[in-house]
Design a protein around this motif. Structure first.
Motif, mmCIF file in Angstrom:
data_model
loop_
_atom_site.group_PDB
_atom_site.id
_atom_site.type_symbol
_atom_site.label_atom_id
_atom_site.label_comp_id
_atom_site.label_asym_id
_atom_site.label_seq_id
_atom_site.Cartn_x
_atom_site.Cartn_y
_atom_site.Cartn_z
ATOM 1 N N ARG A 1 0.838 -1.210 0.000
ATOM 2 C CA ARG A 1 0.000 0.000 0.000
ATOM 3 C C ARG A 1 0.865 1.250 0.000
ATOM 4 N N THR A 2 0.352 2.292 -0.600
ATOM 5 C CA THR A 2 1.028 3.582 -0.623
ATOM 6 C C THR A 2 0.150 4.584 0.116
ATOM 7 N N TYR A 3 0.735 5.259 1.088
ATOM 8 C CA TYR A 3 0.021 6.263 1.875
ATOM 9 C C TYR A 3 0.589 7.628 1.536
ATOM 10 N N PHE A 4 -0.291 8.576 1.228
ATOM 11 C CA PHE A 4 0.125 9.924 0.901
ATOM 12 C C PHE A 4 -0.023 10.811 2.127
ATOM 13 N N VAL A 5 0.940 11.691 2.320
ATOM 14 C CA VAL A 5 0.957 12.578 3.477
ATOM 15 C C VAL A 5 0.653 13.993 2.997
ATOM 16 N N ALA A 6 -0.362 14.595 3.576
ATOM 17 C CA ALA A 6 -0.706 15.969 3.223
ATOM 18 C C ALA A 6 0.296 16.931 3.856
ATOM 19 N N ASN A 7 0.672 17.940 3.123
ATOM 20 C CA ASN A 7 1.633 18.925 3.591
ATOM 21 C C ASN A 7 0.877 20.097 4.231
ATOM 22 N N VAL A 8 0.281 19.840 5.408
ATOM 23 C CA VAL A 8 -0.500 20.863 6.109
ATOM 24 C C VAL A 8 -0.039 20.959 7.557
ATOM 25 N N GLU A 9 -0.235 22.107 8.147
ATOM 26 C CA GLU A 9 0.058 22.311 9.560
ATOM 27 C C GLU A 9 -1.095 21.742 10.393
ATOM 28 N N PRO A 10 -0.833 21.207 11.578
ATOM 29 C CA PRO A 10 -1.924 20.741 12.432
ATOM 30 C C PRO A 10 -2.765 21.923 12.912
ATOM 31 N N MET A 11 -4.044 21.663 13.159
ATOM 32 C CA MET A 11 -4.933 22.714 13.646
ATOM 33 C C MET A 11 -4.557 23.090 15.069
ATOM 34 N N ASP A 12 -4.656 24.362 15.374
ATOM 35 C CA ASP A 12 -4.347 24.840 16.709
ATOM 36 C C ASP A 12 -5.664 25.058 17.456
ATOM 37 N N VAL A 13 -6.186 23.986 18.036
ATOM 38 C CA VAL A 13 -7.450 24.060 18.771
ATOM 39 C C VAL A 13 -7.206 23.667 20.216
ATOM 40 N N ASP A 14 -8.031 24.190 21.110
ATOM 41 C CA ASP A 14 -7.853 23.888 22.528
ATOM 42 C C ASP A 14 -8.880 22.883 23.048
ATOM 43 N N GLY A 15 -9.903 22.561 22.287
ATOM 44 C CA GLY A 15 -10.855 21.532 22.672
ATOM 45 C C GLY A 15 -11.976 21.993 23.584
ATOM 46 N N VAL A 16 -11.999 23.261 23.968
ATOM 47 C CA VAL A 16 -13.020 23.733 24.910
ATOM 48 C C VAL A 16 -14.415 23.587 24.310
ATOM 49 N N ARG A 17 -14.608 24.063 23.093
ATOM 50 C CA ARG A 17 -15.939 23.997 22.490
ATOM 51 C C ARG A 17 -16.380 22.547 22.305
ATOM 52 N N THR A 18 -15.469 21.685 21.902
ATOM 53 C CA THR A 18 -15.801 20.278 21.696
ATOM 54 C C THR A 18 -16.281 19.638 22.993
ATOM 55 N N VAL A 19 -15.583 19.896 24.082
ATOM 56 C CA VAL A 19 -15.969 19.316 25.368
ATOM 57 C C VAL A 19 -17.269 19.942 25.861
ATOM 58 N N GLU A 20 -17.480 21.226 25.606
ATOM 59 C CA GLU A 20 -18.738 21.870 25.998
ATOM 60 C C GLU A 20 -19.918 21.223 25.280
ATOM 61 N N VAL A 21 -19.775 20.998 23.977
ATOM 62 C CA VAL A 21 -20.861 20.384 23.203
ATOM 63 C C VAL A 21 -21.108 18.952 23.683
ATOM 64 N N GLY A 22 -20.051 18.200 23.888
ATOM 65 C CA GLY A 22 -20.208 16.829 24.366
ATOM 66 C C GLY A 22 -20.889 16.769 25.722
ATOM 67 N N SER A 23 -20.487 17.643 26.634
ATOM 68 C CA SER A 23 -21.110 17.680 27.966
ATOM 69 C C SER A 23 -22.583 18.064 27.876
ATOM 70 N N ALA A 24 -22.888 19.025 26.999
ATOM 71 C CA ALA A 24 -24.281 19.431 26.814
ATOM 72 C C ALA A 24 -25.122 18.281 26.271
ATOM 73 N N LEU A 25 -24.557 17.502 25.369
ATOM 74 C CA LEU A 25 -25.298 16.359 24.824
ATOM 75 C C LEU A 25 -25.562 15.302 25.894
ATOM 76 N N TRP A 26 -24.588 15.064 26.783
ATOM 77 C CA TRP A 26 -24.816 14.120 27.885
ATOM 78 C C TRP A 26 -25.906 14.640 28.815
ATOM 79 N N LEU A 27 -25.913 15.947 29.067
ATOM 80 C CA LEU A 27 -26.952 16.537 29.919
ATOM 81 C C LEU A 27 -28.331 16.396 29.271
ATOM 82 N N ILE A 28 -28.408 16.674 27.978
ATOM 83 C CA ILE A 28 -29.684 16.542 27.264
ATOM 84 C C ILE A 28 -30.174 15.096 27.307
ATOM 85 N N ALA A 29 -29.263 14.146 27.112
ATOM 86 C CA ALA A 29 -29.653 12.732 27.168
ATOM 87 C C ALA A 29 -30.161 12.361 28.561
#
Length: 102
Positions: free
Chosen positions: A16-44
């Protein structure tokens, strides 16, 4: 860390041949992701509360407590992410101050 230009654009592993994209990693802190996930657990959790009797009859009360555990762990993770973001902001401000003085 090596510069992006020196990295191979493709890797061959086995047949197999794997191609590597020449991009910088995203600079995110994860706060919004964890907020949304926590809100979904609360709604459930809130959505399952009216069905407590049915859950108890069918032996699935653990669904309710799983939602509560997800919310609790999400709140712990949210505090961790907020502290990390604050630390990164302070570090970036200190670097900018040092570079501004130079």
């Amino acid at each position: 860390m090596e510069p992006l230009d020196d990295r191979p654009m493709q890797h061959e592993i086995g047949n197999r041949t794997y191609f590597v994209a020449n991009v910088e990693p995203m600079d995110v802190d994860g706060v919004r992701t964890v907020e949304v996930g926590s809100a979904l657990w609360l709604i459930a959790f809130v959505a399952l509360l009216p069905f407590y009797g049915r859950l108890e009859e069918s032996g699935r009360v653990w669904w309710l407590w799983t939602c509560m555990a997800g919310l609790g762990l999400g709140l712990i993770g949210l505090e961790f992410c907020r502290r990390r973001r604050k630390s990164r902001d302070e570090r970036d401000a200190a670097i900018a101050e040092v570079e501004g003085d130079a």
